[in-house]
Design an enzyme around this catalytic site. Structure first.
Site, PDB file in Angstrom:
ATOM      1  N   ASN A 147      48.972  26.024   0.460  1.00 21.42           N
ATOM      2  CA  ASN A 147      49.612  27.293   0.860  1.00 21.42           C
ATOM      3  C   ASN A 147      49.030  27.839   2.171  1.00 21.42           C
ATOM      4  O   ASN A 147      49.196  29.013   2.471  1.00 21.42           O
ATOM      5  CB  ASN A 147      49.531  28.330  -0.269  1.00 21.42           C
ATOM      6  CG  ASN A 147      48.112  28.550  -0.772  1.00 21.42           C
ATOM      7  OD1 ASN A 147      47.161  28.148  -0.107  1.00 21.42           O
ATOM      8  ND2 ASN A 147      47.958  29.176  -1.915  1.00 21.42           N
ATOM      9  N   ARG A 285      39.644  36.881   1.740  1.00 19.78           N
ATOM     10  CA  ARG A 285      39.143  37.394   0.466  1.00 19.78           C
ATOM     11  C   ARG A 285      38.662  38.831   0.654  1.00 19.78           C
ATOM     12  O   ARG A 285      38.041  39.160   1.682  1.00 19.78           O
ATOM     13  CB  ARG A 285      37.969  36.550  -0.065  1.00 19.78           C
ATOM     14  CG  ARG A 285      38.367  35.211  -0.678  1.00 19.78           C
ATOM     15  CD  ARG A 285      39.246  35.356  -1.917  1.00 19.78           C
ATOM     16  NE  ARG A 285      39.664  34.071  -2.458  1.00 19.78           N
ATOM     17  CZ  ARG A 285      40.835  33.486  -2.210  1.00 19.78           C
ATOM     18  NH1 ARG A 285      41.719  34.058  -1.426  1.00 19.78           N
ATOM     19  NH2 ARG A 285      41.135  32.325  -2.765  1.00 19.78           N
ATOM     20  N   GLN A 314      40.135  41.345  -8.519  1.00 16.56           N
ATOM     21  CA  GLN A 314      41.577  41.232  -8.716  1.00 16.56           C
ATOM     22  C   GLN A 314      41.882  41.032 -10.183  1.00 16.56           C
ATOM     23  O   GLN A 314      41.241  40.175 -10.790  1.00 16.56           O
ATOM     24  CB  GLN A 314      42.151  40.095  -7.880  1.00 16.56           C
ATOM     25  CG  GLN A 314      42.143  40.429  -6.395  1.00 16.56           C
ATOM     26  CD  GLN A 314      42.840  39.382  -5.532  1.00 16.56           C
ATOM     27  OE1 GLN A 314      42.799  39.479  -4.318  1.00 16.56           O
ATOM     28  NE2 GLN A 314      43.456  38.383  -6.113  1.00 16.56           N
ATOM     29  N   HIS A 333      48.044  40.203  -4.113  1.00 18.15           N
ATOM     30  CA  HIS A 333      47.724  38.871  -3.572  1.00 18.15           C
ATOM     31  C   HIS A 333      48.920  37.921  -3.744  1.00 18.15           C
ATOM     32  O   HIS A 333      49.058  37.256  -4.772  1.00 18.15           O
ATOM     33  CB  HIS A 333      46.490  38.335  -4.318  1.00 18.15           C
ATOM     34  CG  HIS A 333      45.859  37.157  -3.662  1.00 18.15           C
ATOM     35  ND1 HIS A 333      44.569  36.771  -3.901  1.00 18.15           N
ATOM     36  CD2 HIS A 333      46.325  36.259  -2.772  1.00 18.15           C
ATOM     37  CE1 HIS A 333      44.286  35.702  -3.204  1.00 18.15           C
ATOM     38  NE2 HIS A 333      45.340  35.365  -2.509  1.00 18.15           N
TER      39      HIS A 333
HETATM   40  P1  NDP Z   1      39.977  25.597   5.607  1.00 15.26           P
HETATM   41  O1  NDP Z   1      38.926  24.948   4.786  1.00 15.26           O
HETATM   42  O2  NDP Z   1      40.959  24.732   6.333  1.00 15.26           O
HETATM   43  O3  NDP Z   1      39.346  26.557   6.698  1.00 15.26           O
HETATM   44  C1  NDP Z   1      38.268  27.340   6.457  1.00 15.26           C
HETATM   45  C2  NDP Z   1      37.568  27.551   7.773  1.00 15.26           C
HETATM   46  O4  NDP Z   1      36.599  28.582   7.587  1.00 15.26           O
HETATM   47  C3  NDP Z   1      36.855  26.309   8.256  1.00 15.26           C
HETATM   48  O5  NDP Z   1      37.254  26.068   9.589  1.00 15.26           O
HETATM   49  C4  NDP Z   1      35.404  26.744   8.166  1.00 15.26           C
HETATM   50  O6  NDP Z   1      34.634  26.304   9.223  1.00 15.26           O
HETATM   51  C5  NDP Z   1      35.488  28.216   8.351  1.00 15.26           C
HETATM   52  N1  NDP Z   1      34.256  28.891   7.944  1.00 15.26           N
HETATM   53  C6  NDP Z   1      33.498  28.683   6.846  1.00 15.26           C
HETATM   54  N2  NDP Z   1      32.428  29.491   6.854  1.00 15.26           N
HETATM   55  C7  NDP Z   1      32.516  30.212   7.979  1.00 15.26           C
HETATM   56  C8  NDP Z   1      31.706  31.209   8.556  1.00 15.26           C
HETATM   57  N3  NDP Z   1      30.551  31.582   7.972  1.00 15.26           N
HETATM   58  N4  NDP Z   1      32.092  31.768   9.705  1.00 15.26           N
HETATM   59  C9  NDP Z   1      33.243  31.360  10.312  1.00 15.26           C
HETATM   60  N5  NDP Z   1      34.046  30.398   9.820  1.00 15.26           N
HETATM   61  C10 NDP Z   1      33.683  29.845   8.664  1.00 15.26           C
HETATM   62  O7  NDP Z   1      40.750  26.588   4.614  1.00 15.26           O
HETATM   63  P2  NDP Z   1      42.117  27.358   4.818  1.00 15.26           P
HETATM   64  O8  NDP Z   1      42.257  27.733   6.244  1.00 15.26           O
HETATM   65  O9  NDP Z   1      43.232  26.641   4.165  1.00 15.26           O
HETATM   66  O10 NDP Z   1      41.811  28.653   3.932  1.00 15.26           O
HETATM   67  C11 NDP Z   1      40.771  29.559   4.297  1.00 15.26           C
HETATM   68  C12 NDP Z   1      40.572  30.606   3.240  1.00 15.26           C
HETATM   69  O11 NDP Z   1      41.718  31.435   3.153  1.00 15.26           O
HETATM   70  C13 NDP Z   1      40.401  30.059   1.805  1.00 15.26           C
HETATM   71  O12 NDP Z   1      39.083  29.646   1.561  1.00 15.26           O
HETATM   72  C14 NDP Z   1      40.800  31.247   0.975  1.00 15.26           C
HETATM   73  O13 NDP Z   1      39.685  32.113   0.783  1.00 15.26           O
HETATM   74  C15 NDP Z   1      41.828  31.955   1.842  1.00 15.26           C
HETATM   75  N6  NDP Z   1      43.183  31.719   1.337  1.00 15.26           N
HETATM   76  C16 NDP Z   1      43.926  32.807   0.933  1.00 15.26           C
HETATM   77  C17 NDP Z   1      45.168  32.618   0.388  1.00 15.26           C
HETATM   78  C18 NDP Z   1      46.017  33.782  -0.017  1.00 15.26           C
HETATM   79  O14 NDP Z   1      46.955  33.620  -0.816  1.00 15.26           O
HETATM   80  N7  NDP Z   1      45.778  34.986   0.500  1.00 15.26           N
HETATM   81  C19 NDP Z   1      45.730  31.272   0.158  1.00 15.26           C
HETATM   82  C20 NDP Z   1      44.933  30.228   0.736  1.00 15.26           C
HETATM   83  C21 NDP Z   1      43.690  30.447   1.252  1.00 15.26           C
HETATM   84  P3  NDP Z   1      33.935  24.882   9.325  1.00 15.26           P
HETATM   85  O15 NDP Z   1      34.455  24.071   8.177  1.00 15.26           O
HETATM   86  O16 NDP Z   1      34.381  24.492  10.664  1.00 15.26           O
HETATM   87  O17 NDP Z   1      32.508  25.171   9.212  1.00 15.26           O
END
Ligand code: NDP
Length: 400
Positions: A147, A285, A314, A333
């Site tokens: 998603n 989140r 939630q 959400h």
């Molecule tokens: P990804 O795993 O593709 O991306 C997460 C990114 O966050 C990675 O690039 C990672 O960086 C980065 N990251 C992790 N820790 C840090 C930090 N301390 N500072 C900055 N960047 C950081 O996941 P998605 O993009 O698919 O999803 C991201 C988040 O969105 C999910 O974990 C979830 O919490 C939320 N989400 C919400 C949804 C909703 O319905 N509202 C649905 C789907 C997701 P790197 O790996 O480069 O270190």
């Protein structure tokens, strides 16, 4: 034979729909970058129908019962007397959703001696105490990418709605008014603004791509940089810290997972570093931002608007201040559970269960924890801690 306990959000108030607005879903063959969509052996549901609520059962019942497994589906997830907590005693698998999270705290994990797999029907496993799962050798998996694009679309919608003052203007129409000056006294164009994302993972990068045609200046912070060619293609500026990025942005969107490094990242101090009148959009989140700091910043004008669809806990209690603060564009959400997204995460859950029950490997990209440590996507994007503290407050929610 396994017992699978599945916690899903409630059915619509009026019961399951007899029909849906559209007859089919568009065909999406693969995710950006070429990752394949879920590949279960079979599907027992019709894509485009409600699958994420209790009666939808993620389309799992026929498959699981045919193989002799037990499936329990409930929305009753909070408090020690909840159906979820009672079934934990002999559950082998728990399936939960970020939208209606069955918080798997260390205490609950201790009450589930048979638990081997905590599976997220969606993305984001912060509702599981990852440190406790690691200590107990429980596998934690989610349906990576299912998603991400759904959320990216929601982010763009929320940025435009805040900056253009859409929701209050719509309210004037519903109230019978024609109050143009009231509507536009807070309405701007996005064109020319500086927009930054915290994290440029699957969602963050998709948001950048979708915003580029709006002729904005793009910025990002991430621990790992995007490939140089992508930075050039999007003309996006990388910053070496969140602090450095927020100071130059008119709009900030948060797209990182919740883990100990990101919990409370947007506190009074971080919001104070933003430009006066900036907009903050958080679909990642709720706990990544300080609840009361957001309210205070909207009241003083430090933030011109806040939107998102993630809360903590939630469901949010009736008296959660984000339900009544000024200049908000909140939704429950929902961004990652459109009918389109449900078809993908239900298929992904089926794929993971097929692998788990057959003893074959789960795709690496779906793994967060395995073998007593972070694994797969978890090893890249999470830190091995716990972000569930305070989740018991979800029991205070009462349905409208
Ligand atoms: P990804 O795993 O593709 O991306 C997460 C990114 O966050 C990675 O690039 C990672 O960086 C980065 N990251 C992790 N820790 C840090 C930090 N301390 N500072 C900055 N960047 C950081 O996941 P998605 O993009 O698919 O999803 C991201 C988040 O969105 C999910 O974990 C979830 O919490 C939320 N989400 C919400 C949804 C909703 O319905 N509202 C649905 C789907 C997701 P790197 O790996 O480069 O270190």
């Amino acid at each position: 034979m396994a017992k699978i306990v599945c916690v899903l959000y409630d059915d619509p108030i009026g019961g399951m729909p007899d029909s849906y607005p559209r007859d089919d879903l568009p065909t999406v063959t693969c995710y950006p970058g070429g990752t394949t969509l879920p590949t279960p052996r079979e599907l027992d549901f019709t894509p485009g129908e409600l699958l994420g609520c209790v009666s939808g059962e993620l389309g799992l019942r026929r498959f699981l019962e045919r193989e002799g497994h037990t499936l329990v589906v409930t929305s009753d997830k909070d408090g020690p007397d909840s159906e979820f907590e009672q079934h934990l005693a002999d559950a082998d698998v728990v399936i939960s959703q970020p939208f209606w999270p069955a918080y798997l705290t260390a205490e609950r994990i201790a009450k589930a001696p048979n638990l081997k797999l905590a599976l997220t029907a969606g993305i984001g496993s912060d509702h599981v105490d990852l440190a406790a799962a690691i200590a107990r050798n429980i596998t934690v998996a989610e349906v990576t990418y299912c998603n991400s694009i759904s959320v990216a679309e929601h982010v763009v919608m929320m940025i435009l709605s805040l900056v253009r003052n859409y929701l209050p203007s719509h309210d004037w129409v519903r109230k019978g008014g024609w109050n143009i000056a009231d509507c536009v006294a807070r309405s701007y164009d996005v064109e020319g603004m500086h927009v930054g994302t915290v994290a440029a993972g699957r969602i963050g990068a998709a948001v950048l791509r979708r915003l580029k045609p709006f002729d904005v200046h793009l910025h990002y912070f991430d621990r790992h940089r995007l490939p140089e060619a992508v930075e050039k293609e999007l003309s996006v500026t990388w910053h070496d810290s969140v602090e450095a990025m927020v100071g130059v942005c008119d709009v900030v969107t948060i797209n990182c997972p919740l883990h100990p490094e990101t919990e409370n990242l947007f506190d009074h101090e971080m919001i104070g570093r933003m430009k006066r009148g900036a907009y903050l959009v958080n679909t990642a989140r709720g706990k990544i931002v300080d609840r009361d700091a957001v309210v205070a910043a909207l009241e003083t004008g430090q933030l011109a608007g806040y939107a998102g669809d993630v809360w903590f806990p939630q469901p949010a209690p009736r008296d959660h201040p984000w339900r009544s603060m000024p200049h908000e564009g909140m939704t429950p959400h929902i961004s990652g559970t459109s009918l389109s997204a449900q078809a993908r995460y239900a298929a992904g859950v089926r794929e993971v269960l097929e692998c788990f029950l057959a003893g074959t490997p789960i795709r690496d990209e779906y793994l967060i924890v395995q073998g007593g440590g972070l694994a797969g996507t978890g090893a890249h994007s999470y830190s091995p801690g716990d972000a569930t503290a305070g989740s018991a407050e979800a029991a205070r929610f009462t349905a409208a």
